[in-house]
Design a protein around this motif. Structure first.
Motif, short mmCIF file in Angstrom:
data_model
loop_
_atom_site.label_atom_id
_atom_site.label_comp_id
_atom_site.label_asym_id
_atom_site.label_seq_id
_atom_site.Cartn_x
_atom_site.Cartn_y
_atom_site.Cartn_z
N ASN A 67 0.44 -4.19 -0.48
CA ASN A 67 -0.60 -3.74 0.45
C ASN A 67 -0.26 -4.11 1.89
OD1 ASN A 67 -2.68 -2.35 -1.08
ND2 ASN A 67 -3.00 -4.29 -2.12
N VAL A 70 2.18 -1.38 2.90
CA VAL A 70 1.47 -0.13 3.16
C VAL A 70 0.70 -0.24 4.48
CG1 VAL A 70 -0.40 1.39 2.38
CG2 VAL A 70 1.29 0.54 0.74
N GLY A 71 0.04 -1.37 4.69
CA GLY A 71 -0.70 -1.59 5.93
C GLY A 71 0.20 -1.57 7.14
N ILE A 74 1.15 2.27 7.83
CA ILE A 74 0.01 3.03 8.38
C ILE A 74 -0.43 2.44 9.71
CG2 ILE A 74 -2.37 3.75 7.97
CD1 ILE A 74 -1.75 3.65 4.96
N LEU A 206 -3.83 -6.13 3.03
CA LEU A 206 -3.85 -4.86 3.74
C LEU A 206 -4.18 -5.04 5.21
CD1 LEU A 206 -3.76 -1.72 3.69
CD2 LEU A 206 -6.20 -1.77 3.15
N LEU A 210 -2.20 -4.30 8.71
CA LEU A 210 -2.75 -3.35 9.68
C LEU A 210 -2.94 -3.96 11.07
CD1 LEU A 210 -5.48 -1.78 7.38
CD2 LEU A 210 -3.56 -0.51 8.36
N ILE A 264 -2.84 0.72 -4.77
CA ILE A 264 -3.01 0.17 -3.43
C ILE A 264 -4.49 0.02 -3.13
CG2 ILE A 264 -0.84 1.14 -2.58
CD1 ILE A 264 -2.42 3.37 -1.27
N ASP A 265 -4.80 -0.79 -2.15
CA ASP A 265 -6.18 -1.06 -1.77
C ASP A 265 -6.91 0.26 -1.46
OD1 ASP A 265 -8.56 -1.85 -0.35
OD2 ASP A 265 -7.61 -3.77 0.09
N ALA A 268 -7.38 1.62 2.10
CA ALA A 268 -6.27 2.32 2.77
C ALA A 268 -6.49 3.82 2.72
CB ALA A 268 -4.94 1.94 2.11
N ASP A 272 -8.05 3.90 6.41
CA ASP A 272 -6.85 3.80 7.25
C ASP A 272 -6.05 5.09 7.32
OD1 ASP A 272 -7.57 1.07 7.51
OD2 ASP A 272 -6.61 0.66 5.60
#
Length: 318
Positions: A67, A70-71, A74, A206, A210, A264-265, A268, A272
């Motif tokens: 996560n 991924v964060g 993004i 996450l 981010l 994934i969370d 997101a 997001d």
């Protein structure tokens, strides 16, 4: 926690320094071999600009923090448009005159839509990661083709030529090797300290990706964009952002899919990804709406920055 914060900042400093050295070495070596400036800018420099995000994403994925990875992907795209482009346009309106950038805009929008589609089921699997990585190499080829077909008088071509470092090939190779060594090490230090900070404050993996990681890895783009507009290289400033966003989705987001596939969370997808897509579409709309003047004005930069600040505030309401 002060110690962990200092370690994070040290890791970020080394990450940024080694990425800059890698870019300068790689672009100088390519220039010494006679490659066209536009080809160097759209491929080597663009990939080098995304190297911090790629290394951080890979390190986080290997550590089981998918996560965070991924964060980071993004969040970096959101920061590039809302924070970097917003502040840059507020500092000075951006005059967009390169035809090459107009061909990059649809690619940015297309890969953003693809990422939204692939992640909409709440999972990032191995096949999705492999698809993104294959598309990354395909886009590299497409950008290389575009660069070779570009007008030699394109303002972006001239701006890139002025920015390519001049150094002996032996020195360039040393910078490349130093970057290849320090980039993964500093990324590992950043991810480990960020995870400790997140646990201390009760922040999700996450959100840490981010916020501090995404902002930290976007600071080189902010510095490069501000330096670019101060020298009148507006196309280069916007080109850095477009190239970075393309590679963040294709190369950075592929890392958790390949190295740590799974769920994934849900935030997101709910919060997001729509924010990233909305800011990307807003940027494209600004560029289409200004076809006559081809200028991103201060009020548009202010709107992008306001959207970014509102988004950051929303991250801590859950």
């Amino acid at each position: 926690m002060i110690t962990e914060s200092l370690i994070f900042l040290a890791g970020l400093a080394v990450l940024s320094w080694s990425a800059d050295g890698f870019i300068r070495g790689a672009s100088a070596l390519a220039g010494n071999f006679g490659l066209p400036p536009m080809l160097i800018g759209l491929t080597i420099v663009a990939m080098g600009s995304s190297a911090p995000e790629i290394m951080v994403s890979a390190s986080a994925s290997l550590a089981g923090n998918s996560n965070t990875a991924v964060g980071n992907a993004i969040g970096s795209n959101i920061a590039n448009i809302g924070l970097v482009l917003g502040i840059t346009a507020l500092f000075r309106p951006l005059l967009v005159s390169s035809g090459t950038l107009w061909r990059e805009l649809p690619i940015v929008l297309a890969v953003s839509l693809l990422a939204t589609y692939l992640l909409w089921d709440g999972r990032l699997g191995y096949r999705e990661g492999l698809l993104l990585l294959l598309l990354f190499f395909l886009v590299i080829g497409l950008l290389a083709w575009l660069s070779l077909r570009s007008d030699k008088q394109d303002p972006l071509n001239q701006e890139i030529a002025g920015e390519i470092s001049k150094m002996a090939s032996a020195k360039a190779v040393l910078w490349i090797l130093a970057g290849l060594l320090l980039l993964p090490l500093s990324a590992h230090v950043m991810v480990a300290s960020a995870a400790d900070i997140a646990r201390h404050f009760g922040i999700s993996d996450l959100v840490i990706g981010l916020t501090v990681i995404a902002i930290g890895t976007s600071l080189p783009e902010l510095a490069a964009s501000l330096a670019g507009v101060m020298k009148g290289e507006d196309d280069l400033a916007l080109g850095n952002i477009l190239g970075s966003n393309i590679f963040n989705i294709l190369a950075v987001l592929s890392m958790p899919g390949l190295l740590a596939p799974g769920a994934i969370d849900s935030l997101a997808i709910q919060r997001d990804l729509p924010t990233m897509l909305a800011l990307t579409m807003l940027l494209v709309f600004f560029c289409i709406a200004i076809r006559g003047r081809r200028q991103i004005q201060r009020w548009q930069g202010g709107l992008l920055l306001a959207c970014y600040l509102a988004y950051q505030a929303s991250l801590f309401q859950h």
